[in-house]
Motif scaffolding. Sequence first.
Motif, short mmCIF file in Angstrom:
data_model
loop_
_atom_site.label_atom_id
_atom_site.label_comp_id
_atom_site.label_asym_id
_atom_site.label_seq_id
_atom_site.Cartn_x
_atom_site.Cartn_y
_atom_site.Cartn_z
N UNK A 167 0.83 -1.20 0.00
CA UNK A 167 0.00 0.00 0.00
C UNK A 167 0.87 1.25 0.00
N UNK A 168 1.91 1.26 0.86
CA UNK A 168 2.67 2.49 0.95
C UNK A 168 3.58 2.70 -0.25
N UNK A 186 2.56 2.02 -3.22
CA UNK A 186 1.61 2.66 -4.13
C UNK A 186 1.44 4.14 -3.81
N UNK A 187 1.27 4.42 -2.51
CA UNK A 187 1.08 5.82 -2.12
C UNK A 187 2.33 6.63 -2.40
N UNK A 188 3.49 6.00 -2.19
CA UNK A 188 4.76 6.70 -2.36
C UNK A 188 4.97 7.14 -3.81
#
Lengths: 353, 334
Positions: free
Chosen positions: A174-175, A177-179
Amino acid sequence: MSNAVITDKGPSTLRGASLPKWSPYAIAAGSVALGLGISAAAGLSSSIQWALIAGLLFVLGTYVIAARVEGRRQAKDRVATALVWVAFLLAVVPLVSLVWSTISRGVKVLDFYFLTHSMGLVADSEPGGGIYHAILGSLEQVALATVIAAPIGVLTAIYLVEYGRGKLAKAVTFFVDVMTGIPSIVAGLFILSIMLMFDMQPFGFAGSLALAILMMPVVVRSTEEMLKLVPNELREASLALGVPKWRTILKVVLPTSLGGITTGIMLAIARIAGETAPVLLLVWGNSLINANPFEGAQQSLPLYIYQQYANSAGAGAAYDRAWAASLTLIAFVMILNLVARGIARWKAPKTGR
Amino acid sequence: MDTTQIKDTPPPTPQPTVAEQKRAARGATRPGDRVFLGLSRGSGILLLVIMAAIAGFLTYRASIAISKDEANFFTAFEWNTQLVPPKFGIAVLVFGTVVSSIIAMAIAVPIAVAIALFLTHYAPRKLRGPIAYVIDLLAAVPSIVYGLWGALILVPHMNGLYGWLDDYLGWTGIFSWQGGAPRSMLTVGILLAIMILPIITNVSREVFRQVPQMHEEAALALGATRWEVIRMAVIPFGRSGVISASMLGLGRALGETMAVATVLSPTFDIQASLLDPGGGTFAQNIASKFGEASELGRDALIASGLVLFVITLLVNGAARMIIARRKEYSGANA
């Protein structure tokens, strides 16, 4: 067959009346001519305006003509087709203009002298000077960023694909992707806040760190995709021979997907090579040659473009240099892209799918 | 289609329990395995640590700045970090960022969806590959080059359009023009739209490509025109994908720095009209104020960067949530 006589609406034919095949071209030509005519008559100079008028006429004309001859549903279909074509052309125009203006204006001062000299003795408003210092700085910063980001990115992808289960892997996915969506200037501010804490002056490696943050998630995502393409049978065959998992990964999985991973890393390099904002905050810019990325302000190619544009107060020579540097940067990025895609095609894993 | 899928899926295996997983991990007893697992898990954790550190450091510096701020950080209409006492707020930046992004989305999303449809359903088959390739390459053009092009080529071309908008739509207030150089929010929005077009197109194209052929053929067999096929089969299938593609584009537009910094002529107030130069965005404000900022000035800029970080985090997180529902496509490498 399709050229049915337009006036023939009799029920005897099985096909409804339809416009001839050349009708969209005719309507397009007509609306372009009308658009040009109207703008000439009204004295509109901007090419944006007549293009918009012509596009509008094309869509309206298509609807009216098709509705009269073919009926409502066909007319809607033709309008959708017309709209899609107009949208495509609308989008192509600025992109072509971008490429064309960069090339045509860039070649003016782009020569061997330009590539091999710095701006050391040249004021921004004068002609002369070059981008040697910027190329040097860019290469060093990007290389350092790659050295940091590529191993971390590839290892993370290996973790996600080969080991990752449970909450940690989900959080990392998830992170990552967010990054990918972190604005480049925020990455710059992050490194800046660390530098402020230790009272450091701008230097090249600080820029590399920010670029590495931007590069990592891109490498992770592309490597992950590539590792997933490696057929499971290969892993199983290796494990069945008693090869330890880590050697299976190093000797079987990675070599199989090496082409794809290289492609991903090169595309990531192409992306960060054009980043300006973090370099502006952290590397500061320098008109002299500074080959040491660990001390003192450096230059970089995108930052050079920005500074030539911003500090020149409209001087033609500075704009020429900015265009030439843009052309160099685009050429660099495009070559990276093309080579990366070439490798991808050449080394594509045979998945049997 | 369904039968092949059934054949491909492996026979159902019982999900390993947590205890089994731990045992499996402990089963990696060879030193090489342990080192390798440690390294790869370590880099995964490092990524999480970096994200946490970004949030932590920015919050720390921002709290220093906000504690010294004599005005309300969220509502003040000024940015004077040199004053004693310093007063600064982000209201103008929020407005500028939101407005320029809305303009960009309003222009880019319909056109990008149309181009994606063009590439999947309308373009001559021979042209599809090359056009998609060119759009891929355009996504790689650095933003500073878009900025330079926007400032030196697009801005002069906007004069005619601005005059037009002022003549016919000036009465609305938001399209009135006082004749300044067209370095205003509308031009910024148009430039951002051009920049995010390739991303939205790429992701939407991937989505449209995955529409089951059967759905389209069924619609065609019922006598639907091409447009009706798209409306009944393609759009409903691709809606969530298009939404998340748009949000990825929105994330880019919100954080875009150099293109805005080169095109906009900033002022620290809000213009009622989109055509009059002025206003500012988070990223542009950081880039253009950074040069002469004092230490407090930099902390204040970091505070505004934190707000931008949180906004893009929310937008991207939401986009990823929507994408995650359909695992097959992801825009990360678009």
